[in-house]
Structure formats: C-alpha cells, structure tokens
Design a protein around this motif. Structure first.
Motif, PDB file in Angstrom:
ATOM      1  N   LEU A   1       0.831  -1.203   0.000  1.00 28.49           N
ATOM      2  CA  LEU A   1       0.000   0.000   0.000  1.00 28.49           C
ATOM      3  C   LEU A   1       0.869   1.258   0.000  1.00 28.49           C
ATOM      4  CD1 LEU A   1      -2.871  -0.941   2.502  1.00 28.49           C
ATOM      5  CD2 LEU A   1      -3.041  -0.659   0.008  1.00 28.49           C
ATOM      6  N   LYS A   2       1.922   1.229   0.809  1.00 26.72           N
ATOM      7  CA  LYS A   2       2.800   2.403   0.866  1.00 26.72           C
ATOM      8  C   LYS A   2       3.540   2.587  -0.457  1.00 26.72           C
ATOM      9  CE  LYS A   2       4.798   3.100   4.754  1.00 26.72           C
ATOM     10  NZ  LYS A   2       4.078   4.329   5.163  1.00 26.72           N
ATOM     11  N   ALA A   3       4.032   1.470  -1.034  1.00 28.07           N
ATOM     12  CA  ALA A   3       4.734   1.560  -2.311  1.00 28.07           C
ATOM     13  C   ALA A   3       3.808   2.083  -3.405  1.00 28.07           C
ATOM     14  CB  ALA A   3       5.297   0.195  -2.694  1.00 28.07           C
ATOM     15  N   SER A   4       2.589   1.603  -3.437  1.00 26.47           N
ATOM     16  CA  SER A   4       1.631   2.055  -4.444  1.00 26.47           C
ATOM     17  C   SER A   4       1.328   3.537  -4.286  1.00 26.47           C
ATOM     18  CB  SER A   4       0.333   1.238  -4.339  1.00 26.47           C
ATOM     19  OG  SER A   4       0.566  -0.129  -4.610  1.00 26.47           O
ATOM     20  N   ALA A   5       1.210   3.983  -3.039  1.00 27.72           N
ATOM     21  CA  ALA A   5       0.930   5.390  -2.785  1.00 27.72           C
ATOM     22  C   ALA A   5       2.092   6.257  -3.253  1.00 27.72           C
ATOM     23  CB  ALA A   5       0.673   5.612  -1.290  1.00 27.72           C
TER      24      ALA A   5
ATOM     25  N   ASP B   1       1.964   6.526  -7.052  1.00 35.56           N
ATOM     26  CA  ASP B   1       0.883   7.442  -7.464  1.00 35.56           C
ATOM     27  C   ASP B   1       1.251   8.896  -7.195  1.00 35.56           C
ATOM     28  OD1 ASP B   1      -0.619   5.286  -8.250  1.00 35.56           O
ATOM     29  OD2 ASP B   1      -1.813   5.196  -6.402  1.00 35.56           O
ATOM     30  N   SER B   2       1.901   9.155  -6.069  1.00 41.48           N
ATOM     31  CA  SER B   2       2.166  10.535  -5.659  1.00 41.48           C
ATOM     32  C   SER B   2       3.376  11.154  -6.348  1.00 41.48           C
ATOM     33  CB  SER B   2       2.378  10.592  -4.143  1.00 41.48           C
ATOM     34  OG  SER B   2       1.222  10.163  -3.451  1.00 41.48           O
ATOM     35  N   PHE B   3       4.388  10.344  -6.625  1.00 35.97           N
ATOM     36  CA  PHE B   3       5.650  10.933  -7.049  1.00 35.97           C
ATOM     37  C   PHE B   3       6.180  10.461  -8.403  1.00 35.97           C
ATOM     38  CE2 PHE B   3       5.874  10.476  -2.307  1.00 35.97           C
ATOM     39  CZ  PHE B   3       5.644  11.809  -2.008  1.00 35.97           C
ATOM     40  N   PHE B   4       5.699   9.336  -8.911  1.00 32.94           N
ATOM     41  CA  PHE B   4       6.316   8.778 -10.109  1.00 32.94           C
ATOM     42  C   PHE B   4       5.332   8.516 -11.255  1.00 32.94           C
ATOM     43  CE2 PHE B   4       9.021   7.496  -6.533  1.00 32.94           C
ATOM     44  CZ  PHE B   4      10.257   7.959  -6.966  1.00 32.94           C
ATOM     45  N   SER B   5       4.090   8.940 -11.132  1.00 37.33           N
ATOM     46  CA  SER B   5       3.108   8.674 -12.179  1.00 37.33           C
ATOM     47  C   SER B   5       2.838   9.916 -13.010  1.00 37.33           C
ATOM     48  CB  SER B   5       1.784   8.198 -11.557  1.00 37.33           C
ATOM     49  OG  SER B   5       1.967   6.952 -10.938  1.00 37.33           O
ATOM     50  N   ASP B   6       2.585   9.676 -14.304  1.00 36.33           N
ATOM     51  CA  ASP B   6       2.153  10.737 -15.220  1.00 36.33           C
ATOM     52  C   ASP B   6       3.114  11.912 -15.221  1.00 36.33           C
ATOM     53  OD1 ASP B   6      -1.141  10.075 -14.010  1.00 36.33           O
ATOM     54  OD2 ASP B   6      -0.180   9.271 -15.834  1.00 36.33           O
ATOM     55  N   LYS B   7       4.393  11.617 -15.146  1.00 29.11           N
ATOM     56  CA  LYS B   7       5.346  12.714 -15.212  1.00 29.11           C
ATOM     57  C   LYS B   7       5.507  13.154 -16.652  1.00 29.11           C
ATOM     58  CE  LYS B   7       8.782  10.624 -13.257  1.00 29.11           C
ATOM     59  NZ  LYS B   7      10.126  10.418 -12.682  1.00 29.11           N
ATOM     60  N   GLU B   8       5.415  14.446 -16.860  1.00 34.30           N
ATOM     61  CA  GLU B   8       5.564  14.981 -18.202  1.00 34.30           C
ATOM     62  C   GLU B   8       7.044  14.940 -18.592  1.00 34.30           C
ATOM     63  OE1 GLU B   8       3.974  18.850 -18.406  1.00 34.30           O
ATOM     64  OE2 GLU B   8       1.923  18.236 -17.896  1.00 34.30           O
ATOM     65  N   GLU B   9       7.257  14.592 -19.872  1.00 38.87           N
ATOM     66  CA  GLU B   9       8.619  14.591 -20.360  1.00 38.87           C
ATOM     67  C   GLU B   9       9.122  16.024 -20.423  1.00 38.87           C
ATOM     68  OE1 GLU B   9      10.525  12.054 -20.997  1.00 38.87           O
ATOM     69  OE2 GLU B   9       8.962  10.622 -20.444  1.00 38.87           O
ATOM     70  N   THR B  10      10.290  16.264 -19.963  1.00 35.31           N
ATOM     71  CA  THR B  10      10.889  17.596 -20.013  1.00 35.31           C
ATOM     72  C   THR B  10      12.298  17.474 -20.557  1.00 35.31           C
ATOM     73  OG1 THR B  10      11.904  17.520 -17.844  1.00 35.31           O
ATOM     74  CG2 THR B  10       9.596  18.200 -17.937  1.00 35.31           C
ATOM     75  N   ASP B  11      12.866  18.613 -20.867  1.00 34.79           N
ATOM     76  CA  ASP B  11      14.242  18.647 -21.337  1.00 34.79           C
ATOM     77  C   ASP B  11      15.224  18.851 -20.202  1.00 34.79           C
ATOM     78  OD1 ASP B  11      13.436  18.317 -23.950  1.00 34.79           O
ATOM     79  OD2 ASP B  11      13.172  20.488 -24.269  1.00 34.79           O
ATOM     80  N   MET B  12      14.707  18.742 -18.983  1.00 36.05           N
ATOM     81  CA  MET B  12      15.570  18.956 -17.819  1.00 36.05           C
ATOM     82  C   MET B  12      16.692  17.919 -17.813  1.00 36.05           C
ATOM     83  SD  MET B  12      14.659  18.925 -13.772  1.00 36.05           S
ATOM     84  CE  MET B  12      13.716  20.425 -13.904  1.00 36.05           C
TER      85      MET B  12
END
Length: 517
Positions: free
Chosen positions: A475-479, A482-493
């Motif tokens: 549950l903690k890993a899934s959270a 969801d909170s920090f590693f999902s749907d991150k937009e691609e950037t040129d950073m």
C-alpha cells in the motif's frame, strides 16, 4: 511529514519530534535483542571455583581434611556433634560444589545440604564454618533457577544479609557473592534481597580501605540488585546507589567500571523521571567519558546507558550532547564489534528523533558520513538502526538538513535496502523516502530527486514492492508511485550531474537558501 501509523508498534518505542513528551516512549525491541548477546552481556550468576588459593588451614595439630569424601560421608560429618568434623565435612561439601565441571548440586540438595549450610551461617563463634557454608550456598545459588530457589525457600537471604556485617572480611565477601547470585535469578528473589536492606549495607561496605577483589564483588552484586525489568526493582531503593556509582566511575579497574555501567544502564532503562534522577546525580559527564574506553566490557554498558538516556525528552538528550557524546559516536559506528555499531546507530536514531537543533548537532559532529557507511555496508541489524536514524532525521529535520543528507549520498544505500527481507525495515525506508520526496515537492525539486531515485534503481524496487506479501508495504509503495512517479511529463531537464561520486543538485525554488542540493 511524520512517520506513518502503519508502523506504530515500532514508532511507539521512539521519542518523536512534534509530539508531546508523553509520546516519547522507550524502545524495548532493541534492548531485548541486545541482551541476548551473552558474550557481551553481564553474567547474572557466577560460581566460585577458585580452590587453588586455599583460605582454610586445619587447626594446629589436626590432619588436613579428607576431600575424597562421598556425599553420604559429607552429610554424616555435617550432622556430627564434633565441631572439627562438622567443619571438615562442610569444607569437603564446598570443594565438591566448586568442581569446575558438573558439580553434583542436585545430589547434594536432595541429601539436605542446603538447610544445614544455612544453619551454619548463624554459627558466629566459628567464622570458618560460616565461610565454608556461605561458599557452598554461593555455588548452589549459581545453578539453575530451581536450585537457587531452594536456597531462598530455606531462609538464606536474611542470614546472608546479616553476614554483611561480619568482622571476618572473607565471610562478608562470600555473603555478598551469594546474595549476588540470588538477586541475579530474577525479579522476585532480587526484591527479597532488596527488602532485607542489602543494598544499603553493600554501599556501606564500599570504603577506601575495601580490597579491590571485594569491591568487584560488591559492585557486581549491586548491579544484580538493579537488573531485570518485569517488574523493575523499586526505584526509590535502587536509586540510592547513584552517589556511590558516581564515585566508582573514577576507578581504573575495568571490572568495577563495567558493572557500575551495567547498573546505570538498568537505572536509566525506564521513564523520564527515572532518567532525570540519574542526570541530577551529576554522573553523566563521567559516563559519557567512558564511551572512549578501550575495554569492550566497559564500553558496551556505558553505551547502553547513554542510549537509554537519549530516549528521554529533549533536555535529557541535550545533557548527553552537552557532555560531548557525539564525538565518541563516530569511532563507535566504525567499531569492530557489530553489537556496538548497532547500539551506536540506535543511540543516534533517538537523537535524530529530537528537534532540529539536535539534528544539526549530529550533522555538525560529522556523524552523517559514518552513519551512511553503516547504511551501505554494515551488518543488517546495524543497517536497520541506521535506517531509523535517517528516517527520523527526515521526519524532524529542516529543509536544509534534508538537503545535506541527500548531498551526503544517502539515496543510494537507502534505496539498496528496499529489497530487504525484513518488511519493517522496508517500511522505514519507504517512510524516509516519502519524507524526502514530499519536501522536494514543496521546494520544486521533485523532478531532480525522483530522477536520482530512478537512476539508482530505487523506482524499480518500489514498483516491485507493489506485489509485496505484506499489505502495509504494498500500500505504501503504491501510494508513492501514485504521488511521485506517475504521469510525469517529459521535459528537457538534464539529469543531475555527479562530481567525485556524489550526486549534485541545483534548487529550482525562488529562494535558494530554502532547499539547496
């Protein structure tokens, strides 16, 4: 961000920044575990087997007593009306019980030796008989709990305590030894010894004229009068030992110092008011100084006592810091004894569970690099304690303190532990990473930190934990996903750069003083 309630059983044993003093409870898991390390722990019972230095000579004109007597011959002699025969038989009994291997304790108990020896303790006209009987009882009481209980049930304790006043020093010393074995058998016999006033008399025996061998026995017996937790001894009684312990810590003898420190470790293993009583005795500077002692038999209990004190409130922790304890912890984190490394990391974990000022002193003392070394390459139990120290820092530390932590390279060994088999350790790591990521998010640094975690393999491990058999872990890993590693937009950073093997970051916040990597 506070540590999640999912780990409340462990968390409840830690003091914790942001909660009231009442929530700063002692952690018992580590102390129970450490007390199982018998090689480093204090012996609760000791047999007296030194028969080469024979203290008893036969009276003038008498033959040496026969030591090849059978048990039946011993009993016959001890019940004889002839005083010389009685003394010789009692000495033979003591010799038999002093065998280095397999003394026939049960056989002698079954033949009725114990009540006879206890009776002889009252023969004040014959100190030699008292001495031999007392030595025999010492060795019976050094056996199993059942054997010790035979000595107790036949009424030995009051008579042994009375012998502490004997003018014959060998009798008094042997009585001290016997009482030490009885008190070390558990809380019930310990309290029986205390209730007879033994501790006060032990303290009175410690004078400048007391021989060193006697002092060793007295301090060891004092420690047994203070040990065992379920229930603990009456604190109003055992705390009376603090003034003499303060004096004893000036001794140079490792046995005396070791047992004195064990006594302090028992006295500090309790509530904050008990810890405060120890602090008020003025003993802390001397105790902290022993963290630099070269003998493991002294260092182990000294570290245990210091570790107990920092489980108290912030002012009690400050007393340890002010006494200079932090500078000793660097070499202890690199000690060859794994048990000491583990306790040092545990001690630091309770300091980093304090306020930001205390965390800063940990950082200023240079403790982060060796702590991260333990996290990277220590044995697993030490790694687990180091993980707690890091996670507690991420819970109560400032933004800049978390930045310093990351700059010291904590993310790589932290993420490496995500595949540990101990799910409790994994939960601690996940909590620490969540705290770091939450802080990074607030400061506009989430992209940088998440990339680093991904590059060192942390993201793959967090994703794998979503199928972990433990519900709290997945549950903690899934959270986190969801909170920090999902749907991150691609950037040129660009990815964070490295320099000298260390990860380098730049803050994106408008105030670079708030969160600098």
């Amino acid at each position: 961000m506070p540590v999640t309630d999912m780990n409340t059983s462990r968390l409840s044993k830690f003091k914790f920044q942001g909660k009231s003093d009442e929530a700063r409870r002692r952690r018992t898991e580590i102390s129970v575990e450490l007390r199982k390390a018998n090689k480093d722990d204090q012996l609760s019972k000791r047999r007296n087997i030194n028969i080469d230095d024979e203290p008893l000579s036969p009276p003038p004109g008498e033959k040496s007593p026969p030591f090849d007597m059978t048990i039946d011959e011993i009993i016959a002699g001890m019940t004889s009306g002839d005083e010389v025969t009685k003394l010789q038989a009692t000495q033979a009994c003591r010799k038999m019980l002093s065998r280095e291997r397999n003394p026939p304790i049960n056989d002698l108990i079954e033949k009725g030796v114990v009540p006879l020896c206890i009776e002889f303790l009252g023969h004040h006209d014959s100190p030699l008989l008292q001495f031999e009987a007392c030595w025999a009882l010492t060795n019976v009481a050094s056996g199993t709990s059942e054997q010790t209980q035979v000595v107790v049930k036949h009424g030995a304790i009051p008579k042994l305590v009375a012998l502490l006043k004997s003018s014959a020093i060998n009798v008094a010393e042997q009585a001290v030894w016997a009482l030490g074995n009885i008190a070390g058998d558990g809380p019930i016999p310990r309290d029986l010894v205390l209730n007879e006033g033994a501790l006060t008399m032990l303290i009175q025996l410690l004078t400048p004229e007391t021989p060193l061998s006697f002092i060793r026995n007295i301090v060891w017996t004092m420690s047994n009068c203070c040990r065992n937790k379920n229930p603990p001894p009456p604190f109003e009684i055992v705390s009376r030992a603090l003034p003499i312990l303060n004096r004893i810590l000036t001794y140079n003898d490792k046995d005396v110092l070791g047992d004195a420190c064990w006594t302090l470790s028992y006295l500090t293993d309790g509530s904050n008011d008990k810890i405060q009583t120890v602090l008020d005795s003025g003993i802390v500077p001397k105790l902290v100084g022993l963290l630099g002692h070269g003998e493991v038999t002294v260092l182990t209990p000294a570290l245990r006592a210091v570790g107990n004190i920092v489980t108290g409130n912030d002012s009690q922790t400050d007393a340890i810091i002010s006494a200079g304890a932090l500078r000793y912890l660097i070499p202890l984190l690199r000690h060859k004894r794994l048990n000491i490394v583990k306790e040092a990391a545990w001690t630091i974990s309770n300091i980093t569970a304090g306020n930001a000022a205390q965390i800063q002193q940990v950082i200023d003392a240079g403790l982060l690099p060796p702590l991260i070394e333990v996290l990277q390459s220590g044995d697993f139990k030490s790694q687990k304690e180091a993980a707690w120290a890091i996670t507690n820092l991420t819970s109560g530390g400032s933004v800049q303190q978390l930045a310093i932590l990351v700059q010291n390279g904590v993310l790589i060994p932290f993420c490496n532990l995500l595949d540990a088999k101990d799910f409790k350790c994994v939960l601690v790591i996940l909590d620490g990473l969540t705290n770091i990521l939450n802080t990074a998010m607030k400061m506009g640094e989430l992209e940088n930190i998440s990339i680093i975690i991904e590059e060192v393999g942390g993201l793959d491990k967090i994703e794998a934990l979503q199928s972990h058999p433990n519900e709290q872990v997945y549950l903690k890993a899934s959270a986190m996903i969801d909170s920090f590693f999902s749907d991150k937009e691609e950037t040129d950073m660009p990815s964070p750069s490295t320099e000298n093997g260390q990860l380098q970051f730049q803050a994106t916040t408008s105030n670079p003083q708030e969160f600098k990597f």
